[in-house]
Design an enzyme around this catalytic site. Structure first.
Site, PDB file in Angstrom:
ATOM      1  CG  ASP A 171      12.017  -4.323 -35.640  1.00  0.00           C
ATOM      2  OD1 ASP A 171      10.786  -4.244 -35.505  1.00  0.00           O
ATOM      3  OD2 ASP A 171      12.732  -3.376 -36.027  1.00  0.00           O
ATOM      4  CG  HIS A 224       8.750  -5.600 -31.084  1.00  0.00           C
ATOM      5  ND1 HIS A 224       8.585  -6.309 -32.262  1.00  0.00           N
ATOM      6  CD2 HIS A 224       9.773  -4.725 -31.316  1.00  0.00           C
ATOM      7  CE1 HIS A 224       9.464  -5.884 -33.158  1.00  0.00           C
ATOM      8  NE2 HIS A 224      10.196  -4.928 -32.613  1.00  0.00           N
TER       9      HIS A 224
END
Length: 292
Positions: A107, A272
């Site tokens: 990320d 994620h």
């Protein structure tokens, strides 16, 4: 006291410009640096770090502006530019005696890792990227209603003042919404870990927004300059991501191939937060990368 990775030492060393970075360090062997994402701290690497530490020196910093690391005021765009944050990582590793190392980012940390790979090709031996496309491409693939998945990118791109006030006024709800929405397996994030992420994020609203604001400004400028110059990542690269290409209508592997000629692109069924949801899969991907 912030939560950290069990069995790892917790250190503090200066990064670029003297900004103090906190990091967990463990294991022995060739060095691997792991960079966390939003809205998290280095703690997200706890499972993967412990597995890698059997064969590697593993360094898990909190990015500047996050966790227990320094949170300088964004007096100019460079303060939270990914170029500066990449310099933090290189400076920290050098202080620990590592002039060359493998770098894995998730990320926000993956954006820092990407920039480090372009800016420091002599230092980064292998590059691992979890669940992003580069900043320039990120903005280019967000179109129409499907862009709502990234509403926070647009919110935090706004001029200083309103985004910080809005987020600070409902910090737990704001940051918690991402922890809930982006996880396929909520049990992978125990309550005490979730609470640590919320505590750390709520105490870093201004610097987190500054990090995101940089990605709507100076980071785009830096990426565009490299794209125009034909710059590419010189080291082996592994990208592991959800099937964002199918969801948002673009060729994710093709985007990455532009930047990374030596590319292993993988899709995962994990959410994620894949380093916590699927640590064996992510560890194996990193080990495969390091063997190239």
């Amino acid at each position: 006291m912030s939560l950290t990775i069990p069995g790892f030492a917790h250190i503090r060393l200066p990064g670029a410009g003297g900004v103090e970075l906190a990091a967990a360090v463990g294991g022995s062997g060739s060095p691997v640096v792991l960079l966390h994402g939003f809205p998290q701290t280095h703690l997200m690497w706890r499972h993967v770090a412990e597995r890698l530490a059997d064969e590697h020196t593993v360094i898990c910093p909190d990015l500047r502006g996050y966790g227990a690391s320094g949170k300088p005021t964004a007096t100019d765009p460079d303060v939270y530019a990914k170029r500066t944050m990449a310099a933090d990582v290189v400076t920290l590793a050098a202080a620990l005696g590592h002039e060359r190392f493998a770098l894995i980012g998730h990320d926000r940390g993956a954006l820092v890792a990407f920039r480090a790979g372009l800016d420091h090709p002599e230092t980064i031996t292998h590059l691992g990227i979890l669940d992003i496309v580069p900043t320039l491409d990120m903005w280019n693939v967000l179109h129409g209603a499907s862009a709502a998945v990234g509403y926070h990118l647009f919110l935090m791109a706004q001029p200083p003042g309103l985004p910080e006030a809005m987020i600070a006024g409902s910090a737990d709800a704001f940051f918690g919404s991402f922890l809930d929405a982006w996880a396929n397996d909520p049990t992978a994030m125990p309550e005490e870990v979730r609470a640590e992420y919320l505590r750390a994020s709520a105490s870093a609203v201004t610097s987190i927004v500054a990090d995101y604001r940089a990605s709507a400004g100076i980071d785009v400028v830096h990426d565009q300059a490299d794209l125009d110059a034909g710059s590419q990542l010189a080291m082996p690269v592994t990208v592991v991501q959800q099937d964002w290409g199918a969801q948002l209508g673009y060729d994710a592997a093709g985007v990455w191939k532009t930047w990374a000629p030596d590319l292993d692109h993988r899709l995962t069924r994990a959410g994620h937060f894949m380093a916590e949801e699927a640590p064996d899969e992510i560890t194996a991907a990193i080990q495969d990368l390091l063997a190239r």
